[in-house]
Write a protein that holds these residues in place. Structure first.
Motif, PDB file in Angstrom:
ATOM      1  N   ILE A 227       0.890  -1.176   0.000  1.00 52.58           N
ATOM      2  CA  ILE A 227       0.000   0.000   0.000  1.00 52.58           C
ATOM      3  C   ILE A 227       0.918   1.214   0.000  1.00 52.58           C
ATOM      4  CG2 ILE A 227      -1.791   1.256   1.239  1.00 52.58           C
ATOM      5  CD1 ILE A 227      -2.578  -1.364   2.592  1.00 52.58           C
ATOM      6  N   ARG A 228       0.868   1.998  -1.093  1.00 54.47           N
ATOM      7  CA  ARG A 228       1.725   3.186  -1.192  1.00 54.47           C
ATOM      8  C   ARG A 228       0.847   4.349  -1.643  1.00 54.47           C
ATOM      9  NH1 ARG A 228       5.213   1.237  -4.095  1.00 54.47           N
ATOM     10  NH2 ARG A 228       7.013   0.941  -2.715  1.00 54.47           N
ATOM     11  N   VAL A 229       0.671   5.350  -0.758  1.00 52.93           N
ATOM     12  CA  VAL A 229      -0.195   6.492  -1.046  1.00 52.93           C
ATOM     13  C   VAL A 229       0.602   7.771  -0.802  1.00 52.93           C
ATOM     14  CG1 VAL A 229      -2.360   7.656  -0.506  1.00 52.93           C
ATOM     15  CG2 VAL A 229      -2.207   5.166  -0.295  1.00 52.93           C
ATOM     16  N   ASN A 230       0.669   8.646  -1.814  1.00 47.51           N
ATOM     17  CA  ASN A 230       1.342   9.940  -1.697  1.00 47.51           C
ATOM     18  C   ASN A 230       0.287  11.038  -1.616  1.00 47.51           C
ATOM     19  OD1 ASN A 230       4.182   9.169  -1.934  1.00 47.51           O
ATOM     20  ND2 ASN A 230       3.612   8.489  -3.994  1.00 47.51           N
ATOM     21  N   ILE A 231       0.348  11.851  -0.566  1.00 46.07           N
ATOM     22  CA  ILE A 231      -0.595  12.950  -0.374  1.00 46.07           C
ATOM     23  C   ILE A 231       0.178  14.262  -0.468  1.00 46.07           C
ATOM     24  CG2 ILE A 231      -2.298  13.996   1.151  1.00 46.07           C
ATOM     25  CD1 ILE A 231      -3.147  11.269   0.186  1.00 46.07           C
ATOM     26  N   PRO A 232      -0.016  15.051  -1.559  1.00 50.34           N
ATOM     27  CA  PRO A 232       0.675  16.345  -1.655  1.00 50.34           C
ATOM     28  C   PRO A 232      -0.061  17.424  -0.849  1.00 50.34           C
ATOM     29  CG  PRO A 232      -0.601  15.921  -3.653  1.00 50.34           C
ATOM     30  CD  PRO A 232      -0.783  14.720  -2.774  1.00 50.34           C
ATOM     31  N   PHE A 233       0.693  18.389  -0.340  1.00 51.89           N
ATOM     32  CA  PHE A 233       0.094  19.479   0.422  1.00 51.89           C
ATOM     33  C   PHE A 233       1.001  20.699   0.327  1.00 51.89           C
ATOM     34  CE2 PHE A 233       2.837  17.172   3.338  1.00 51.89           C
ATOM     35  CZ  PHE A 233       3.569  18.200   3.955  1.00 51.89           C
ATOM     36  N   GLU A 234       0.477  21.838   0.783  1.00 53.33           N
ATOM     37  CA  GLU A 234       1.301  23.031   0.892  1.00 53.33           C
ATOM     38  C   GLU A 234       1.014  23.679   2.236  1.00 53.33           C
ATOM     39  OE1 GLU A 234       0.382  25.840  -2.128  1.00 53.33           O
ATOM     40  OE2 GLU A 234      -1.625  26.334  -1.374  1.00 53.33           O
ATOM     41  N   ALA A 235       2.035  24.277   2.857  1.00 50.69           N
ATOM     42  CA  ALA A 235       1.903  24.960   4.133  1.00 50.69           C
ATOM     43  C   ALA A 235       3.218  25.650   4.433  1.00 50.69           C
ATOM     44  CB  ALA A 235       1.562  23.981   5.252  1.00 50.69           C
ATOM     45  N   SER A 236       3.147  26.775   5.106  1.00 46.20           N
ATOM     46  CA  SER A 236       4.340  27.470   5.576  1.00 46.20           C
ATOM     47  C   SER A 236       3.994  28.153   6.884  1.00 46.20           C
ATOM     48  CB  SER A 236       4.798  28.506   4.548  1.00 46.20           C
ATOM     49  OG  SER A 236       5.961  29.166   5.009  1.00 46.20           O
ATOM     50  N   PRO A 237       4.746  27.921   7.952  1.00 47.39           N
ATOM     51  CA  PRO A 237       5.889  27.012   8.044  1.00 47.39           C
ATOM     52  C   PRO A 237       5.436  25.549   7.925  1.00 47.39           C
ATOM     53  CG  PRO A 237       5.289  27.797  10.216  1.00 47.39           C
ATOM     54  CD  PRO A 237       4.452  28.583   9.231  1.00 47.39           C
ATOM     55  N   ASP A 238       6.423  24.614   7.913  1.00 45.53           N
ATOM     56  CA  ASP A 238       6.093  23.200   7.766  1.00 45.53           C
ATOM     57  C   ASP A 238       5.139  22.767   8.871  1.00 45.53           C
ATOM     58  OD1 ASP A 238       7.653  22.999   5.553  1.00 45.53           O
ATOM     59  OD2 ASP A 238       9.412  22.210   6.607  1.00 45.53           O
ATOM     60  N   PRO A 239       4.053  22.073   8.509  1.00 45.94           N
ATOM     61  CA  PRO A 239       3.078  21.657   9.522  1.00 45.94           C
ATOM     62  C   PRO A 239       3.518  20.355  10.201  1.00 45.94           C
ATOM     63  CG  PRO A 239       2.342  20.942   7.365  1.00 45.94           C
ATOM     64  CD  PRO A 239       3.642  21.676   7.144  1.00 45.94           C
ATOM     65  N   VAL A 240       2.824  20.048  11.309  1.00 47.86           N
ATOM     66  CA  VAL A 240       2.964  18.727  11.942  1.00 47.86           C
ATOM     67  C   VAL A 240       2.023  17.772  11.207  1.00 47.86           C
ATOM     68  CG1 VAL A 240       2.658  17.389  14.061  1.00 47.86           C
ATOM     69  CG2 VAL A 240       3.532  19.737  14.157  1.00 47.86           C
ATOM     70  N   VAL A 241       2.571  16.678  10.683  1.00 46.60           N
ATOM     71  CA  VAL A 241       1.788  15.720   9.894  1.00 46.60           C
ATOM     72  C   VAL A 241       1.547  14.471  10.747  1.00 46.60           C
ATOM     73  CG1 VAL A 241       1.691  14.345   7.786  1.00 46.60           C
ATOM     74  CG2 VAL A 241       2.811  16.592   7.768  1.00 46.60           C
ATOM     75  N   THR A 242       0.278  14.095  10.888  1.00 48.46           N
ATOM     76  CA  THR A 242      -0.087  12.921  11.698  1.00 48.46           C
ATOM     77  C   THR A 242      -1.016  12.029  10.881  1.00 48.46           C
ATOM     78  OG1 THR A 242      -0.032  14.364  13.631  1.00 48.46           O
ATOM     79  CG2 THR A 242      -0.942  12.157  13.944  1.00 48.46           C
ATOM     80  N   TRP A 243      -0.775  10.724  10.927  1.00 55.38           N
ATOM     81  CA  TRP A 243      -1.614   9.755  10.225  1.00 55.38           C
ATOM     82  C   TRP A 243      -2.404   8.929  11.237  1.00 55.38           C
ATOM     83  CZ3 TRP A 243      -2.135   8.556   4.919  1.00 55.38           C
ATOM     84  CH2 TRP A 243      -1.324   9.299   4.055  1.00 55.38           C
ATOM     85  N   PHE A 244      -3.641   8.527  10.844  1.00 60.66           N
ATOM     86  CA  PHE A 244      -4.479   7.670  11.671  1.00 60.66           C
ATOM     87  C   PHE A 244      -5.088   6.580  10.793  1.00 60.66           C
ATOM     88  CE2 PHE A 244      -4.689  11.966  13.386  1.00 60.66           C
ATOM     89  CZ  PHE A 244      -4.334  11.763  14.717  1.00 60.66           C
ATOM     90  N   LYS A 245      -5.413   5.460  11.418  1.00 60.16           N
ATOM     91  CA  LYS A 245      -6.214   4.405  10.771  1.00 60.16           C
ATOM     92  C   LYS A 245      -7.422   4.133  11.650  1.00 60.16           C
ATOM     93  CE  LYS A 245      -6.266  -0.443   9.307  1.00 60.16           C
ATOM     94  NZ  LYS A 245      -7.275  -0.925  10.254  1.00 60.16           N
ATOM     95  N   ASP A 246      -8.605   4.327  11.091  1.00 60.94           N
ATOM     96  CA  ASP A 246      -9.858   4.158  11.834  1.00 60.94           C
ATOM     97  C   ASP A 246      -9.831   4.964  13.121  1.00 60.94           C
ATOM     98  OD1 ASP A 246     -10.802   2.398   9.875  1.00 60.94           O
ATOM     99  OD2 ASP A 246      -9.868   0.673  10.848  1.00 60.94           O
ATOM    100  N   GLY A 247      -9.265   6.195  13.068  1.00 61.53           N
ATOM    101  CA  GLY A 247      -9.268   7.088  14.213  1.00 61.53           C
ATOM    102  C   GLY A 247      -8.184   6.819  15.238  1.00 61.53           C
TER     103      GLY A 247
END
Length: 796
Positions: free
Chosen positions: A512-532
């Motif tokens: 399973i390989r998923v790329n999610i592009p985004f933009e933000a400045s300054p760099d945001p904190v990125v957090t992933w969840f599965k079923d919450g």
């Protein structure tokens, strides 16, 4: 002209005991008539009178009671009108009692019984509910609520401070609700002062203690605090004095040197004194000894001696310092050994008797008339060996990267002749308007790069780097850096395009390989969840250059679910994006097949479900058949979501083999097949002439249904089988109808008639099949009908 109503009677609601009036207006003066109540003629009734004022007719109730409630009607000539009187009798409490309860708190002393009785009137039944602090009051061994038809009463057998609060009594019947607010105050001695007791100062002559106010004053203001003292080893408590309620410190000079005491503080209000708050053991100090000096500094080192120096401690105690005691230890050990047994007056010492090559630490304690003071923190560790040459300057110092708040430096080691024994590096910084250098690193830097963070945009800084070895720091290399302007703040936002799917199907075992592009400045904190919940350990996330990648190396069925990525910047702005992942695989084969002739001249195929049904929601089945062991398979049923299929095109006397295959989006399973063929025998000739035995009967019989048609309720997509039994002579002709439409030539319905047993089979019902079904039987002697309704229910 006929008389008519200008104004009708209207319903009236009246409180019990209040007057009420029903009135209507007519168009003529000479109207007379009769009043009725609840359908009975009303001539006279206590408290009721009839009045007529011109065109207005009235029924007046002087004082409404329950007997006056009902439906009233007036009839006279062309006039007829009616309305109802509703007598309301909501709960009521004496107004004086109600005012006293609401405005004057009920006060009780702790331990006393409390009884609050509230008599009430109103139509029964009246439901009484007590609430405390907006929650329904829970009864227990102390708290009890009595409820009768005339009063409700709260009883508390032994009141406590926790019973204080705002109470509400709610009286309710079918006429209304009355709420009574009241307050209960329970007063008691205060709680002990809040601890712990702190020793603010302790000397040879006096001790000062401090405490915090009581958290509960018992419902009465605290007036003062009583302070007591007990000498350790004795049982008697001695009162030292009182402080006003605003003062929570106390100093006593009734102490002796080197004697230990306990102190106790009690809070006092009008109800008495609280339990005491006791201190830990406190010792009246002797003459104050000195404080700890700063760690000693290393002046020089050789293989035989190490010279150290130190400064006078900030706190010298109550008398002058007469000298110092020095101790040493090998680095990594815990035991300190004395260097000198007699205090030395000097603040510098050459330490001998050292082992060459070992690393030592030193500490110092000052001495005065009160004794030896606290020891200093250890010195920096130092080797007992001849001094080495300080390292040279670092080479090629430069800024490798920077932004508005940080700068990354890189450099090379000093020349080999100058820096062969470099142990680490240190980085220092100062701003353009400050001459003092500040060390950046708290731990030694062992690589030749370092990032300085927390800088200000559009500010000029000077940075320098030194190499370190056992001899200390080398000469610094310096450079200047100018910070960029801060980048504009860009709120976090996902750059979702056609390459990012909201749902995906993954074959088990594939990544399973998923790329999610985004933009933000300054760099945001990125957090992933599965079923919450946080991602399982098997999943990894890599975020860089405006893209966050989720990777699971080999997908398992448990990886099916909803995945969510969350972006959050330092301003609290939050964005989320979710997508579905279903992990699937080519289905496993169905189980064994069974064949039955549930309906004459058909075969019903059933099979054990594929094990893949447990994890595959889009699984379905295909049924195939052939007429010999080596013939070509033909599909006879597809997209079957149950484990049953009825094959209707059976020709008696032929052999049939069946095969079932499970399918999903990824492909088809291996087949499950029948081993033995299925055959319906051809009817023998004699079975066709069985009815001839009736030919000898001369008496004709009209059709009649021996077993009528029955109503059916069937789920969408399943098979429906309706049947009945008919008799008559000659054998009747049977016709099926749905909503009056003849079904004889409709291929969606399979009709049979086997010696009077009439059947209708619908293979996969839909909502369209719902309706009334009629079976008609006719012969030359008459006609008969039976009918029933078919109801179709959804498959949810």
């Amino acid at each position: 002209p006929r008389c008519h109503l200008n104004k009708h009677l209207n319903d009236v609601r009246v409180l019990k005991g209040e007057p009420a009036e029903l009135s209507f207006t007519v168009s003529k003066h000479d109207v007379t008539g009769t009043w009725f109540k609840d359908g009975l003629k009303l001539t006279s009734m206590d408290g009721v009178c009839f009045e007529k004022e011109g065109l207005v007719h009235k029924l007046v109730i002087n004082k409404a009671e329950d007997i006056h409630a009902g439906k009233y009607r007036f009839e006279g000539g062309d006039v007829k009108t009616e309305a109802s009187v509703f007598v309301e009798d909501p709960p009521q409490v004496d107004k004086v009692l109600l005012k006293n309860l609401s405005s004057v708190p009920t006060v009780a002393k702790a331990g006393e019984k409390v009884k609050i009785k509230i008599p009430f009137e109103g139509r029964l039944p009246v439901r009484a509910t007590w609430l405390k602090d907006r929650m329904e009051l829970m009864e227990d061994a102390r708290v009890h609520v009595d409820k009768t038809e005339a009063f409700t009463m709260l009883s508390i057998s032994s009141s406590e401070r926790k019973d204080c609060g705002d109470y509400k009594v709610r009286l309710k019947n079918d006429s209304g609700v009355l709420e009574i607010n009241l307050k209960l105050v329970v007063i008691d001695k205060p709680q002990p002062p809040a601890g712990p007791i702190k020793i603010v100062e302790s000397s040879a002559n006096d001790i000062t203690i401090q405490w915090n106010p009581s958290k509960d004053d018992g419902g009465k203001p605290i007036q003062s605090y009583i302070v007591e003292r007990q000498q350790v080893g004795k049982s008697e408590w001695v009162t030292l004095g009182e402080t006003p309620r605003s003062c929570t410190t106390f100093t006593t000079n009734k102490v002796e040197q080197d004697v230990s005491y306990y102190f106790r503080v009690r809070a006092v209000n009008a109800e008495g004194a609280s339990d005491g708050l006791e201190s830990e053991e406190v010792k009246a100090a002797s003459k104050a000894s000195p404080g700890a000096p700063d760690p000693p500094e290393i002046v020089s080192a050789s293989k035989n001696t190490i010279t150290i120096s130190w400064k006078t401690p900030r706190k010298t105690g109550s008398s002058r310092i007469v000298g110092y005691i020095v101790q040493k230890r090998k680095k990594g050990t815990v035991t300190w050994l004395p260097v000198n047994n007699v205090p030395i007056a000097d603040k510098k010492l050459k330490v001998t008797n050292l082992r060459k090559g070992l690393q030592y630490e030193f500490r110092v304690a000052a001495v005065n008339a009160a004794g030896v003071g606290d020891a200093s923190e250890p010195s920096q560790p130092v080797f007992a060996r001849d001094a080495t040459k300080s390292p040279g300057r670092v080479q090629d110092l430069k800024v490798s990267s920077s932004d508005s708040t940080s700068v990354t430096l890189t450099w090379k080691r000093p020349d080999a002749k100058d820096g062969s024994d470099v142990k680490s590096y240190e980085v220092e910084i100062r701003s353009s308007n400050n001459l003092n250098w500040t060390k950046c690193n708290s731990l030694p830097i062992e690589v030749t790069t370092y990032t300085v963070k927390g800088l200000h945009a559009k500010e000029r800084y000077f940075l320098r780097v030194r190499a370190l070895n056992d001899s200390g720091p080398g000469e610094a290399t310096e450079l200047e850096a100018f910070m960029e302007a801060a980048a504009p703040v860009v709120p976090p936002r996902f750059l979702i395009d056609d390459t990012v799917k909201s749902s995906m199907v993954i074959k088990a075992g594939n990544p399973i390989r998923v790329n999610i592009p985004f933009e933000a400045s300054p760099d945001p904190v990125v957090t992933w969840f599965k079923d919450g919940l946080p991602l399982p350990d098997r999943a990894t996330v890599d975020t860089k250059d405006g893209t966050s990648q989720l990777l699971v190396g080999a997908a398992e069925f448990t990886d099916t679910g909803t995945y969510t990525i969350e972006l959050q910047n330092g301003l609290g702005k939050r964005e989320t994006f979710s997508f579905q992942v279903q992990v699937t695989d080519i289905p496993q084969s169905p189980g064994p097949i069974q064949l039955r002739e549930n309906v004459p001249s058909t075969v019903t195929v059933t099979w054990e479900p594929s094990a893949s049904e447990k994890w595959e929601s889009n699984l379905y089945y295909t049924v195939l058949t052939r007429e010999s062991q080596k013939g070509v398979w033909h599909m006879v049923g597809d997209l079957i979501y149950t484990n049953k299929f009825t094959f209707t095109k059976v020709i008696p006397g032929r052999d049939y083999y069946f095969r079932v295959v499970a399918k999903n989006n990824l492909g088809a399973s291996g087949p499950s097949e029948t081993v033995q063929p299925w055959r319906i025998q051809k009817q023998k000739a004699e079975s066709q002439v069985k009815p001839q035995k009736y030919k000898g009967v001369n008496q004709s019989q009209p059709p009649r249904f021996l077993v009528p048609l029955k109503p059916h309720v069937v789920t969408t997509g399943s098979e429906c089988h309706m049947s009945c039994a008919v008799g008559g002579h000659p054998p009747p002709k049977v016709t099926w109808f749905k909503n009056s439409k003849d079904l004889s030539n409709d291929p969606s319905y399979f009709c049979t008639n086997d010696f009077g047993v009439c059947s209708l089979v619908i293979l996969g019902v839909t909502k369209h099949d719902e309706g009334e079904y009629v079976v008609e039987a006719t012969n030359e002697s008459g006609r008969a009908f039976t009918k029933a309704f078919l109801t179709i229910k959804g498959n949810n």
